[in-house]
Design a protein around this motif. Structure first.
Motif, PDB file in Angstrom:
ATOM      1  N   LEU A 211     -35.792  13.802 -25.315  1.00  0.00           N
ATOM      2  CA  LEU A 211     -35.419  12.873 -24.256  1.00  0.00           C
ATOM      3  C   LEU A 211     -34.208  12.046 -24.682  1.00  0.00           C
ATOM      4  O   LEU A 211     -33.259  11.861 -23.906  1.00  0.00           O
ATOM      5  CB  LEU A 211     -36.596  11.955 -23.928  1.00  0.00           C
ATOM      6  N   LEU A 212     -34.214  11.580 -25.914  1.00  0.00           N
ATOM      7  CA  LEU A 212     -33.102  10.781 -26.418  1.00  0.00           C
ATOM      8  C   LEU A 212     -31.810  11.599 -26.463  1.00  0.00           C
ATOM      9  O   LEU A 212     -30.732  11.111 -26.074  1.00  0.00           O
ATOM     10  CB  LEU A 212     -33.460  10.264 -27.816  1.00  0.00           C
ATOM     11  N   LEU A 213     -31.890  12.842 -26.908  1.00  0.00           N
ATOM     12  CA  LEU A 213     -30.708  13.707 -26.937  1.00  0.00           C
ATOM     13  C   LEU A 213     -30.128  13.891 -25.536  1.00  0.00           C
ATOM     14  O   LEU A 213     -28.902  13.866 -25.350  1.00  0.00           O
ATOM     15  CB  LEU A 213     -31.070  15.074 -27.516  1.00  0.00           C
ATOM     16  N   LEU A 214     -30.996  14.079 -24.555  1.00  0.00           N
ATOM     17  CA  LEU A 214     -30.537  14.305 -23.188  1.00  0.00           C
ATOM     18  C   LEU A 214     -29.882  13.071 -22.588  1.00  0.00           C
ATOM     19  O   LEU A 214     -29.016  13.181 -21.713  1.00  0.00           O
ATOM     20  CB  LEU A 214     -31.716  14.752 -22.312  1.00  0.00           C
ATOM     21  N   LEU A 215     -30.301  11.903 -23.039  1.00  0.00           N
ATOM     22  CA  LEU A 215     -29.758  10.655 -22.505  1.00  0.00           C
ATOM     23  C   LEU A 215     -28.533  10.160 -23.264  1.00  0.00           C
ATOM     24  O   LEU A 215     -27.881   9.210 -22.844  1.00  0.00           O
ATOM     25  CB  LEU A 215     -30.847   9.573 -22.502  1.00  0.00           C
ATOM     26  N   LEU A 216     -28.224  10.793 -24.381  1.00  0.00           N
ATOM     27  CA  LEU A 216     -27.037  10.445 -25.154  1.00  0.00           C
ATOM     28  C   LEU A 216     -25.821  11.207 -24.631  1.00  0.00           C
ATOM     29  O   LEU A 216     -25.893  12.411 -24.400  1.00  0.00           O
ATOM     30  CB  LEU A 216     -27.233  10.805 -26.627  1.00  0.00           C
ATOM     31  N   ASP A 217     -24.713  10.506 -24.445  1.00  0.00           N
ATOM     32  CA  ASP A 217     -23.458  11.167 -24.129  1.00  0.00           C
ATOM     33  C   ASP A 217     -22.960  11.854 -25.402  1.00  0.00           C
ATOM     34  O   ASP A 217     -22.749  11.190 -26.422  1.00  0.00           O
ATOM     35  CB  ASP A 217     -22.436  10.133 -23.644  1.00  0.00           C
ATOM     36  N   ASP A 218     -22.802  13.163 -25.363  1.00  0.00           N
ATOM     37  CA  ASP A 218     -22.477  13.915 -26.572  1.00  0.00           C
ATOM     38  C   ASP A 218     -21.167  13.460 -27.212  1.00  0.00           C
ATOM     39  O   ASP A 218     -21.047  13.462 -28.449  1.00  0.00           O
ATOM     40  CB  ASP A 218     -22.390  15.414 -26.257  1.00  0.00           C
ATOM     41  N   GLU A 219     -20.180  13.098 -26.408  1.00  0.00           N
ATOM     42  CA  GLU A 219     -18.877  12.710 -26.953  1.00  0.00           C
ATOM     43  C   GLU A 219     -18.815  11.225 -27.292  1.00  0.00           C
ATOM     44  O   GLU A 219     -18.383  10.844 -28.384  1.00  0.00           O
ATOM     45  CB  GLU A 219     -17.773  13.073 -25.961  1.00  0.00           C
TER      46      GLU A 219
ATOM     47  N   GLY B 279     -21.404   9.098 -27.493  1.00  0.00           N
ATOM     48  CA  GLY B 279     -22.531   8.643 -28.306  1.00  0.00           C
ATOM     49  C   GLY B 279     -23.237   7.438 -27.746  1.00  0.00           C
ATOM     50  O   GLY B 279     -23.970   6.739 -28.461  1.00  0.00           O
ATOM     51  N   THR B 280     -23.051   7.165 -26.452  1.00  0.00           N
ATOM     52  CA  THR B 280     -23.713   6.043 -25.795  1.00  0.00           C
ATOM     53  C   THR B 280     -24.888   6.537 -24.966  1.00  0.00           C
ATOM     54  O   THR B 280     -24.963   7.725 -24.627  1.00  0.00           O
ATOM     55  CB  THR B 280     -22.726   5.298 -24.883  1.00  0.00           C
ATOM     56  N   LEU B 281     -25.779   5.621 -24.621  1.00  0.00           N
ATOM     57  CA  LEU B 281     -27.022   5.996 -23.962  1.00  0.00           C
ATOM     58  C   LEU B 281     -27.040   5.623 -22.493  1.00  0.00           C
ATOM     59  O   LEU B 281     -26.604   4.533 -22.106  1.00  0.00           O
ATOM     60  CB  LEU B 281     -28.207   5.309 -24.657  1.00  0.00           C
ATOM     61  N   ALA B 282     -27.582   6.524 -21.687  1.00  0.00           N
ATOM     62  CA  ALA B 282     -27.859   6.232 -20.285  1.00  0.00           C
ATOM     63  C   ALA B 282     -29.253   5.615 -20.175  1.00  0.00           C
ATOM     64  O   ALA B 282     -30.077   5.745 -21.071  1.00  0.00           O
ATOM     65  CB  ALA B 282     -27.790   7.521 -19.462  1.00  0.00           C
ATOM     66  N   ALA B 283     -29.508   4.941 -19.055  1.00  0.00           N
ATOM     67  CA  ALA B 283     -30.829   4.353 -18.780  1.00  0.00           C
ATOM     68  C   ALA B 283     -31.297   3.447 -19.913  1.00  0.00           C
ATOM     69  O   ALA B 283     -32.480   3.406 -20.231  1.00  0.00           O
ATOM     70  CB  ALA B 283     -31.858   5.465 -18.526  1.00  0.00           C
ATOM     71  N   SER B 284     -30.358   2.702 -20.507  1.00  0.00           N
ATOM     72  CA  SER B 284     -30.692   1.951 -21.718  1.00  0.00           C
ATOM     73  C   SER B 284     -31.703   0.829 -21.481  1.00  0.00           C
ATOM     74  O   SER B 284     -32.499   0.519 -22.362  1.00  0.00           O
ATOM     75  CB  SER B 284     -29.422   1.372 -22.348  1.00  0.00           C
ATOM     76  N   SER B 285     -31.693   0.227 -20.291  1.00  0.00           N
ATOM     77  CA  SER B 285     -32.586  -0.913 -20.064  1.00  0.00           C
ATOM     78  C   SER B 285     -34.054  -0.499 -19.980  1.00  0.00           C
ATOM     79  O   SER B 285     -34.944  -1.290 -20.296  1.00  0.00           O
ATOM     80  CB  SER B 285     -32.181  -1.652 -18.784  1.00  0.00           C
TER      81      SER B 285
ATOM     82  N   TRP C 134     -23.704   7.192 -31.272  1.00  0.00           N
ATOM     83  CA  TRP C 134     -24.357   8.348 -31.881  1.00  0.00           C
ATOM     84  C   TRP C 134     -23.878   9.633 -31.217  1.00  0.00           C
ATOM     85  O   TRP C 134     -24.631  10.303 -30.507  1.00  0.00           O
ATOM     86  CB  TRP C 134     -25.869   8.209 -31.748  1.00  0.00           C
ATOM     87  N   PRO C 135     -22.624  10.030 -31.429  1.00  0.00           N
ATOM     88  CA  PRO C 135     -22.130  11.284 -30.836  1.00  0.00           C
ATOM     89  C   PRO C 135     -22.798  12.508 -31.443  1.00  0.00           C
ATOM     90  O   PRO C 135     -23.330  12.465 -32.558  1.00  0.00           O
ATOM     91  CB  PRO C 135     -20.635  11.249 -31.150  1.00  0.00           C
TER      92      PRO C 135
ATOM     93  N   GLU D 141     -30.342  12.126 -36.852  1.00  0.00           N
ATOM     94  CA  GLU D 141     -29.230  12.123 -37.795  1.00  0.00           C
ATOM     95  C   GLU D 141     -29.559  12.969 -39.022  1.00  0.00           C
ATOM     96  O   GLU D 141     -28.720  13.722 -39.521  1.00  0.00           O
ATOM     97  CB  GLU D 141     -28.899  10.693 -38.219  1.00  0.00           C
ATOM     98  N   ARG D 142     -30.798  12.858 -39.508  1.00  0.00           N
ATOM     99  CA  ARG D 142     -31.207  13.675 -40.659  1.00  0.00           C
ATOM    100  C   ARG D 142     -31.157  15.161 -40.335  1.00  0.00           C
ATOM    101  O   ARG D 142     -30.874  15.989 -41.211  1.00  0.00           O
ATOM    102  CB  ARG D 142     -32.628  13.289 -41.106  1.00  0.00           C
ATOM    103  N   ARG D 143     -31.418  15.497 -39.091  1.00  0.00           N
ATOM    104  CA  ARG D 143     -31.376  16.901 -38.666  1.00  0.00           C
ATOM    105  C   ARG D 143     -29.942  17.365 -38.361  1.00  0.00           C
ATOM    106  O   ARG D 143     -29.744  18.509 -37.969  1.00  0.00           O
ATOM    107  CB  ARG D 143     -32.230  17.092 -37.403  1.00  0.00           C
ATOM    108  N   ARG D 144     -28.977  16.470 -38.502  1.00  0.00           N
ATOM    109  CA  ARG D 144     -27.566  16.746 -38.239  1.00  0.00           C
ATOM    110  C   ARG D 144     -27.318  17.120 -36.781  1.00  0.00           C
ATOM    111  O   ARG D 144     -26.431  17.930 -36.471  1.00  0.00           O
ATOM    112  CB  ARG D 144     -27.025  17.848 -39.167  1.00  0.00           C
ATOM    113  N   MET D 145     -28.094  16.519 -35.879  1.00  0.00           N
ATOM    114  CA  MET D 145     -27.851  16.710 -34.450  1.00  0.00           C
ATOM    115  C   MET D 145     -26.909  15.638 -33.911  1.00  0.00           C
ATOM    116  O   MET D 145     -26.161  15.888 -32.956  1.00  0.00           O
ATOM    117  CB  MET D 145     -29.181  16.677 -33.685  1.00  0.00           C
ATOM    118  N   VAL D 146     -26.973  14.439 -34.482  1.00  0.00           N
ATOM    119  CA  VAL D 146     -26.059  13.356 -34.115  1.00  0.00           C
ATOM    120  C   VAL D 146     -25.564  12.694 -35.393  1.00  0.00           C
ATOM    121  O   VAL D 146     -26.119  12.916 -36.480  1.00  0.00           O
ATOM    122  CB  VAL D 146     -26.748  12.297 -33.217  1.00  0.00           C
ATOM    123  N   GLU D 147     -24.537  11.871 -35.258  1.00  0.00           N
ATOM    124  CA  GLU D 147     -24.072  11.099 -36.397  1.00  0.00           C
ATOM    125  C   GLU D 147     -23.866   9.641 -35.979  1.00  0.00           C
ATOM    126  O   GLU D 147     -23.519   9.352 -34.830  1.00  0.00           O
ATOM    127  CB  GLU D 147     -22.785  11.660 -36.985  1.00  0.00           C
TER     128      GLU D 147
END
Length: 223
Positions: free
Chosen positions: A8-16, A18-24, A125-126, A104-110
């Motif tokens: 869910l977190l990956l889907l809500l993160l903008d890949d480029e 690194g910001t989050l949607a639906a943050s509130s 977190w792109p 981050e440990r899984r090297r999916m985001v940094e």
């Protein structure tokens, strides 16, 4: 295997960006995802609702879980009888940090640190490797756009995204309207599940998230 909350977190993160949607309302979505994961593992169940004024409680079943975040979540469930709405809020508080560290440990985001306007610190977190996220998104597209029957983990993601108002923004519509995608998401969330415990956990979790989203929208509209 990733957790539903991580997906869910990956889907809500903008890949480029690194910001989050639906943050509130994000913490409620993540809390709901953890509760659903426990139900998928058979570790919790939601009691039968006995009347209009009675709020159904969530109880552990005695099944153990291995993943540290799930063990912590299960300990919260076991500490005291609570409603799903209460648990979704409790489980979601502060968990974003742990989930991002896991990704981050899984090297999916940094993790990237910087400033806004040169003054205010900001962490983003792109994406680093979007292979897994792309596979999850394909499964969601198959379920929401192509009409494929999803497995319970994909269906849980659909339900949580729908509660956050993000299901139609997560997949390419391929000729469908946003309304049609939302309708399909609702049908999947409300449909038949393999296990009643999972259906009950999904219903309770998404109700809590939907209420919070609606309250947030009403507050924004009145301001």
């Amino acid at each position: 295997m990733t957790l539903v909350a991580e997906d869910l977190l990956l889907l809500l993160l903008d890949d480029e960006k690194g910001t989050l949607a639906a943050s509130s309302q994000l913490h409620l979505g993540l809390g709901g995802a953890l509760l659903v994961e426990l139900a998928l593992a058979g570790a919790v169940e939601v009691e039968e609702k006995r009347g209009f004024w009675h709020s159904a409680k969530v109880r552990p079943t005695g099944v153990e879980v291995e993943e540290p975040l799930l063990r912590e979540a299960l300990a919260t469930v076991a500490a005291k009888e609570r409603t799903a709405q209460d648990l979704v809020n409790r489980l979601g508080k502060g968990v974003k940090k742990d989930l991002l560290a896991s990704l981050e440990r899984r090297r999916m985001v940094e993790r990237r640190t910087g400033t806004v306007l040169g003054l205010f610190p900001r962490t983003t977190w792109p994406a680093v490797d979007s292979t897994h996220e792309d596979a999850v998104r394909r499964a969601l597209t198959a379920a929401l756009v192509s009409g494929a029957e999803p497995d319970d983990r994909t269906r849980a993601l659909v339900a949580l995204l729908h509660a956050l108002g993000r299901a139609h923004r997560t997949v390419e519509h391929q000729g469908m309207s946003g309304g049609e995608v939302r309708k399909r998401a609702k049908a999947l969330a409300d449909g038949d599940w393999a296990a009643k415990a999972v259906k009950d956990a999904i219903a309770a979790s998404t109700a809590a998230v939907t209420t919070a989203v609606a309250a947030g929208g009403a507050a924004a509209g009145s301001s």
